[in-house]
Write a protein that holds these residues in place. Structure first.
Motif, PDB file in Angstrom:
ATOM      1  N   ILE A   1       0.837  -1.207   0.000  1.00 16.33           N
ATOM      2  CA  ILE A   1       0.000   0.000   0.000  1.00 16.33           C
ATOM      3  C   ILE A   1       0.868   1.252   0.000  1.00 16.33           C
ATOM      4  O   ILE A   1       0.603   2.204  -0.749  1.00 16.33           O
ATOM      5  N   ALA A   2       1.915   1.242   0.808  1.00 16.80           N
ATOM      6  CA  ALA A   2       2.831   2.386   0.829  1.00 16.80           C
ATOM      7  C   ALA A   2       3.425   2.607  -0.565  1.00 16.80           C
ATOM      8  O   ALA A   2       3.481   3.738  -1.064  1.00 16.80           O
ATOM      9  N   ALA A   3       3.844   1.513  -1.202  1.00 16.17           N
ATOM     10  CA  ALA A   3       4.439   1.618  -2.541  1.00 16.17           C
ATOM     11  C   ALA A   3       3.421   2.118  -3.560  1.00 16.17           C
ATOM     12  O   ALA A   3       3.737   2.931  -4.435  1.00 16.17           O
ATOM     13  N   ALA A   4       2.163   1.635  -3.442  1.00 11.66           N
ATOM     14  CA  ALA A   4       1.127   2.022  -4.407  1.00 11.66           C
ATOM     15  C   ALA A   4       0.772   3.508  -4.265  1.00 11.66           C
ATOM     16  O   ALA A   4       0.528   4.202  -5.260  1.00 11.66           O
ATOM     17  N   LEU A   5       0.728   4.008  -3.025  1.00 11.22           N
ATOM     18  CA  LEU A   5       0.453   5.429  -2.811  1.00 11.22           C
ATOM     19  C   LEU A   5       1.601   6.271  -3.376  1.00 11.22           C
ATOM     20  O   LEU A   5       1.376   7.306  -4.011  1.00 11.22           O
ATOM     21  N   ALA A   6       2.840   5.814  -3.156  1.00 18.79           N
ATOM     22  CA  ALA A   6       4.010   6.532  -3.688  1.00 18.79           C
ATOM     23  C   ALA A   6       3.984   6.519  -5.218  1.00 18.79           C
ATOM     24  O   ALA A   6       4.324   7.517  -5.863  1.00 18.79           O
TER      25      ALA A   6
ATOM     26  N   GLY B   1      -3.947 -10.525  -5.725  1.00 16.71           N
ATOM     27  CA  GLY B   1      -2.623 -10.343  -5.133  1.00 16.71           C
ATOM     28  C   GLY B   1      -2.621  -9.151  -4.193  1.00 16.71           C
ATOM     29  O   GLY B   1      -3.411  -8.208  -4.354  1.00 16.71           O
ATOM     30  N   LYS B   2      -1.731  -9.172  -3.176  1.00 13.43           N
ATOM     31  CA  LYS B   2      -1.653  -8.056  -2.241  1.00 13.43           C
ATOM     32  C   LYS B   2      -1.240  -6.765  -2.951  1.00 13.43           C
ATOM     33  O   LYS B   2      -1.651  -5.676  -2.552  1.00 13.43           O
ATOM     34  N   ASP B   3      -0.434  -6.893  -4.018  1.00 21.30           N
ATOM     35  CA  ASP B   3      -0.057  -5.714  -4.806  1.00 21.30           C
ATOM     36  C   ASP B   3      -1.279  -5.113  -5.488  1.00 21.30           C
ATOM     37  O   ASP B   3      -1.422  -3.891  -5.573  1.00 21.30           O
ATOM     38  N   GLU B   4      -2.183  -5.982  -5.948  1.00 25.64           N
ATOM     39  CA  GLU B   4      -3.373  -5.495  -6.643  1.00 25.64           C
ATOM     40  C   GLU B   4      -4.345  -4.869  -5.632  1.00 25.64           C
ATOM     41  O   GLU B   4      -4.949  -3.825  -5.918  1.00 25.64           O
ATOM     42  N   VAL B   5      -4.494  -5.504  -4.470  1.00 25.48           N
ATOM     43  CA  VAL B   5      -5.298  -4.892  -3.405  1.00 25.48           C
ATOM     44  C   VAL B   5      -4.756  -3.486  -3.130  1.00 25.48           C
ATOM     45  O   VAL B   5      -5.507  -2.517  -3.017  1.00 25.48           O
ATOM     46  N   ALA B   6      -3.424  -3.381  -3.068  1.00 23.49           N
ATOM     47  CA  ALA B   6      -2.780  -2.103  -2.750  1.00 23.49           C
ATOM     48  C   ALA B   6      -3.068  -1.051  -3.829  1.00 23.49           C
ATOM     49  O   ALA B   6      -3.412   0.094  -3.525  1.00 23.49           O
ATOM     50  N   ARG B   7      -2.960  -1.443  -5.097  1.00 22.34           N
ATOM     51  CA  ARG B   7      -3.199  -0.493  -6.191  1.00 22.34           C
ATOM     52  C   ARG B   7      -4.658  -0.035  -6.198  1.00 22.34           C
ATOM     53  O   ARG B   7      -4.947   1.152  -6.358  1.00 22.34           O
ATOM     54  N   ASN B   8      -5.588  -0.988  -6.012  1.00 22.78           N
ATOM     55  CA  ASN B   8      -7.010  -0.624  -5.974  1.00 22.78           C
ATOM     56  C   ASN B   8      -7.326   0.296  -4.800  1.00 22.78           C
ATOM     57  O   ASN B   8      -8.100   1.248  -4.932  1.00 22.78           O
ATOM     58  N   LEU B   9      -6.700   0.004  -3.654  1.00 24.11           N
ATOM     59  CA  LEU B   9      -6.950   0.819  -2.465  1.00 24.11           C
ATOM     60  C   LEU B   9      -6.373   2.230  -2.670  1.00 24.11           C
ATOM     61  O   LEU B   9      -7.018   3.225  -2.306  1.00 24.11           O
ATOM     62  N   ALA B  10      -5.190   2.315  -3.271  1.00 23.03           N
ATOM     63  CA  ALA B  10      -4.572   3.628  -3.523  1.00 23.03           C
ATOM     64  C   ALA B  10      -5.456   4.451  -4.453  1.00 23.03           C
ATOM     65  O   ALA B  10      -5.636   5.668  -4.252  1.00 23.03           O
ATOM     66  N   GLU B  11      -6.037   3.808  -5.439  1.00 23.72           N
ATOM     67  CA  GLU B  11      -6.931   4.520  -6.366  1.00 23.72           C
ATOM     68  C   GLU B  11      -8.207   4.977  -5.664  1.00 23.72           C
ATOM     69  O   GLU B  11      -8.699   6.089  -5.884  1.00 23.72           O
ATOM     70  N   ARG B  12      -8.734   4.093  -4.810  1.00 26.24           N
ATOM     71  CA  ARG B  12      -9.946   4.444  -4.050  1.00 26.24           C
ATOM     72  C   ARG B  12      -9.650   5.646  -3.150  1.00 26.24           C
ATOM     73  O   ARG B  12     -10.496   6.533  -2.970  1.00 26.24           O
TER      74      ARG B  12
ATOM     75  N   ILE C   1     -12.707   0.639   7.023  1.00 24.43           N
ATOM     76  CA  ILE C   1     -12.012  -0.542   7.543  1.00 24.43           C
ATOM     77  C   ILE C   1     -11.803  -1.504   6.366  1.00 24.43           C
ATOM     78  O   ILE C   1     -12.734  -1.775   5.611  1.00 24.43           O
ATOM     79  N   VAL C   2     -10.577  -1.960   6.204  1.00 27.78           N
ATOM     80  CA  VAL C   2     -10.288  -3.031   5.258  1.00 27.78           C
ATOM     81  C   VAL C   2     -10.243  -4.313   6.076  1.00 27.78           C
ATOM     82  O   VAL C   2      -9.388  -4.482   6.943  1.00 27.78           O
ATOM     83  N   ALA C   3     -11.230  -5.192   5.818  1.00 27.00           N
ATOM     84  CA  ALA C   3     -11.354  -6.403   6.628  1.00 27.00           C
ATOM     85  C   ALA C   3     -10.795  -7.593   5.866  1.00 27.00           C
ATOM     86  O   ALA C   3     -11.146  -7.801   4.708  1.00 27.00           O
TER      87      ALA C   3
END
Lengths: 232, 232
Positions: free
Chosen positions: A49-54, A213-224, A179-181
């Motif tokens: 998530i940190a990487a996706a936000l960056a 993938g956790k990377d994809e969760v991260a990218r989607n969350l960063a976009e959201r 909350i991300v559950a």
């Protein structure tokens, strides 16, 4: 790494100018100089998530507990061990526009922590470990007064049973915005694994994402997050 | 790795034909599905000893707790989490000529282990963790009846105070042949670090070695083992 950092600095992503703080990994709570209480968080989801936000141009501070995965490039990393140290590092990184609390912070630290290694003595009954509540980082950030209170605070709920019920309860109690559950039962392989099945709970309801993938969760969350901040 | 294994098999080192079992790393004792009690052992010293014995031609089984360092090549590695699992793996690897117990085995496991994640409830007092003694792997091996009892059993003592006193006491109590005593106070950086200052305590007295790399401690110990077995 220097080149990637320059790239990020020059990058005109949608989150340019947005300050983000992400917590990741477990915390370790000392029992004595050699023993500690840990948990199975690998830090993979938080680091992603940190990487996706960056990658979207945000200025990210990653506050990480003890993990064995590498630091993502292009962001500031503060390493801590205990929940108390993590709270201090997060406080020091505020104010921020968005805070994502993805770390698996220990709920308790050890009340009867020993300064020397506890010895096993023949005939003595085993010691008991007395616990004391840790400060609640997510609640502290969520309930901070303006202007310290970030515009968006995202918490994680890692549960092994009654996932959505516990997560909705956490959203209300902690005062965070989302909350991300995720289900961390052993059978799911989420802790330490590379994929995740998450549900996003906010004031409007529950959004369930398929396993990815956790990377994809991260990218989607960063976009959201970018959309919620009106940046996308 | 295959080539190195062939090399070891073909190697006519002084310990050719000698069967060795080495334990290494920490053990993890579960509190619930996500939390556990750990310790600061990195496995570096135990893994180095296993590698040094293999380099002298021994047939080595390395029983390792959860570590993040790579497996040494050319030997059999059995991975375990808890002390109970480690005991089972060591038992399964016997009989052996020499057993080196370098793992930092948890003295206690959790008596009130939970099958679901323990929840923090507002208003409830924090839980306490009740401990129960783990089986003593070093003592079990040392006090095994012939012909299972290895010719040489080496234990480790990791202490933060009164090192030699605790180590001599451990030698007598456990019934092993040698104790390798090392100071693991935080200031020494031994746990997780690359160097070590050890003392070898046996029936004849105490031999203090100067500070040296963990690899060098391992090579010296492997040679001392080879000499004790009449192989060098």
């Amino acid at each position: 790494e220097i080149l990637e950092r320059i790239e990020t600095l020059l990058c005109d992503g949608p989150l340019k100018g947005v300050k983000a703080v992400v917590t990741s990994g477990p915390t370790h709570e000392a029992i004595d100089p050699v023993r500690f209480i840990a948990n199975r968080s690998s830090g993979k989801q938080g680091h992603a998530i940190a990487a996706a936000l960056a990658a979207l141009g945000a200025e990210v501070t990653l506050v990480s507990g003890p993990v064995t995965i590498p630091d993502p490039p292009g962001l500031r990393v503060i390493r801590v061990e205990s929940a108390l140290q993590m709270l201090g590092a997060v406080r020091g990184a505020l104010p921020a526009d968005v805070v994502v609390c993805a770390a698996a912070v220990a709920d308790w630290s050890v009340a009867n922590r020993a300064t020397e290694k506890r010895k096993k003595k023949v005939g003595d009954p085993p010691p008991t470990i007395e616990l004391t509540p840790n400060p609640d980082i997510l609640m502290t950030v969520s309930k901070a007064e303006a202007p310290v209170r970030p515009r968006l605070v995202v918490g994680f709920a890692a549960e092994t049973e009654r996932l959505l019920e516990h997560a909705a309860d956490k959203l209300a109690r902690k005062g965070c915005d989302w909350i991300v559950a995720n289900d961390v039962s052993e059978a799911t392989g989420t802790f330490g694994g590379d994929s995740n099945t998450v549900h996003i709970i906010d004031g409007a309801g529950t959004e369930s994402w398929p396993a990815m993938g956790k990377d994809e969760v991260a990218r989607n969350l960063a976009e959201r997050i970018a959309k919620a901040l009106g940046k996308m």
